[in-house]
Write an enzyme that holds these catalytic residues in place. Structure first.
Site, short mmCIF file in Angstrom:
data_model
loop_
_atom_site.label_atom_id
_atom_site.label_comp_id
_atom_site.label_asym_id
_atom_site.label_seq_id
_atom_site.Cartn_x
_atom_site.Cartn_y
_atom_site.Cartn_z
CG ASN A 9 23.71 27.78 -44.21
OD1 ASN A 9 24.72 27.17 -45.52
ND2 ASN A 9 23.88 27.45 -42.89
CD1 TRP A 10 20.93 28.47 -50.39
CD2 TRP A 10 22.41 28.03 -52.01
NE1 TRP A 10 20.85 28.89 -51.39
CE2 TRP A 10 21.27 28.51 -52.28
CE3 TRP A 10 23.70 27.64 -53.74
CZ2 TRP A 10 21.63 29.35 -53.49
CZ3 TRP A 10 23.16 28.40 -54.37
CH2 TRP A 10 22.32 28.79 -54.50
CE LYS A 11 22.87 23.46 -43.08
NZ LYS A 11 22.51 23.40 -42.08
CG HIS A 98 26.17 27.16 -39.05
ND1 HIS A 98 26.44 25.17 -38.91
CD2 HIS A 98 25.59 27.58 -39.48
CE1 HIS A 98 24.79 24.92 -38.50
NE2 HIS A 98 24.52 26.18 -39.56
CD GLU A 100 25.71 22.67 -40.59
OE1 GLU A 100 25.77 22.48 -41.80
OE2 GLU A 100 24.13 21.83 -40.78
CD GLU A 170 21.31 27.47 -37.49
OE1 GLU A 170 20.39 27.93 -38.59
OE2 GLU A 170 22.88 27.20 -37.57
N GLY A 176 18.90 20.01 -39.03
CA GLY A 176 18.35 19.45 -39.93
C GLY A 176 18.00 17.58 -39.56
CB SER A 216 13.73 21.98 -38.44
OG SER A 216 14.45 21.10 -38.34
P1 13P Z 1 17.81 23.40 -41.65
O1 13P Z 1 17.43 24.37 -42.05
O2 13P Z 1 17.92 22.24 -42.72
O3 13P Z 1 17.41 22.53 -40.40
O4 13P Z 1 19.51 23.87 -41.13
C1 13P Z 1 19.57 25.29 -40.49
C2 13P Z 1 20.62 26.00 -40.24
O5 13P Z 1 21.69 25.22 -40.13
C3 13P Z 1 21.33 26.96 -40.95
O6 13P Z 1 22.57 27.28 -40.93
#
Ligand code: 13P
Length: 260
Positions: A9-11, A98, A100, A170, A176, A216
């Site tokens: 997931n590149w966000k 997600h 976020e 998640e 993160g 992470s």
């Molecule tokens: P990180 O791997 O940066 O913790 O992010 C996880 C994530 O939100 C994947 O969707």
């Protein structure tokens, strides 16, 4: 055996030009990343979907995913992107729910339910995310939270639909932060999720649904997480932006699969 999945997931990262560089770097290792039970998913931002689909079209084990979608097929919804549009780029998956999106864009379970239904109607596979916050875990309400996130969304699907879903657990406190759930914590929750699916649907449906862990995941912890019985792969954020790290994470899964 359930399909194993490693998804990046590149966000909100990478321009089109930067995305091309990253995908080409990943493709250099494509030969050694292949396994009949492994699917790799790349989820770049919307403007990169067409490019990503075109660059990976010769690699059947790589799929492209959007990170979000709207719940209508078309219309006067300025700035939104429909599942049909996503599908037309060559993408086959869409991340829905997600944390976020839940946190910053106030997406609730009822909206997410709509998105899941319309995504399925358009032939996209939803990667449905669930997860608790740190305070919810500290209050020991994490199982109730996850159960509720499942009940108010994918548990209203029928058997033909639920079988098409990928679930991603998640924990918000692990995203993160550099603090991953331990393999024991993750396995425990994945087992719980699979049991809930079995109770609502059937055992054989629960056995078939891939449940990914996200939060992470790094080359250093991927092997121990992916070795757990109910962890079918990972949804990788930060580490998916670096080709060496992402390839190393995929390799951990390939190594596990080759031992089976
Ligand atoms: P990180 O791997 O940066 O913790 O992010 C996880 C994530 O939100 C994947 O969707």
């Amino acid at each position: 055996m359930r399909t194993k999945i490693i998804a990046g997931n590149w966000k909100m990262n990478k321009t089109v030009q930067e995305g091309i560089v990253l995908i080409e770097e990943i493709l250099k290792s494509a030969g050694k990343l292949q396994h009949e039970n492994l699917q790799i998913i790349l989820a770049p931002p919307f403007p990169l979907l067409g490019m990503a689909s075109a660059l990976t079209s010769d690699y059947r084990f790589i799929s492209i995913s959007a990170q979000n979608c709207y719940y209508k097929n078309n219309g006067a919804f300025t700035g939104e992107v429909s599942p049909a549009m996503i599908k037309s780029t060559g993408a086959n998956h869409v991340i829905i729910g997600h944390s976020e999106r839940r946190m910053y864009f106030h997406e609730d379970n009822s909206l997410l339910s709509e998105k899941i239904k319309v995504a399925l109607q358009n032939g996209l596979t939803p990667v449905y995310c669930c997860g608790e916050t740190l305070s919810e875990r500290n209050e020991a309400s994490h199982y109730d939270i996850i159960k509720n996130q499942l009940e108010e969304t994918i548990f209203s699907l029928d058997e033909e639909e639920i079988i098409k879903i990928v679930i991603a657990y998640e924990p918000v406190w692990a995203i993160g932060t550099g603090v991953n759930a331990t393999p024991e914590q993750a396995q425990e929750m994945h087992r719980f999720i699979r049991t809930q699916v079995a109770l609502k649907f059937k055992d054989d449906i629960a056995e078939k649904i891939p449940i990914l862990y996200g939060g992470s995941v790094k080359p250093e912890n991927a092997y121990s997480l992916f070795s757990c019985t109910d962890i079918d792969g990972g949804l990788i954020g930060g580490a998916s932006l670096n080709s060496n790290d992402f390839v190393a994470i995929i390799n951990s899964m390939v190594e596990i699969l080759r031992k089976k």
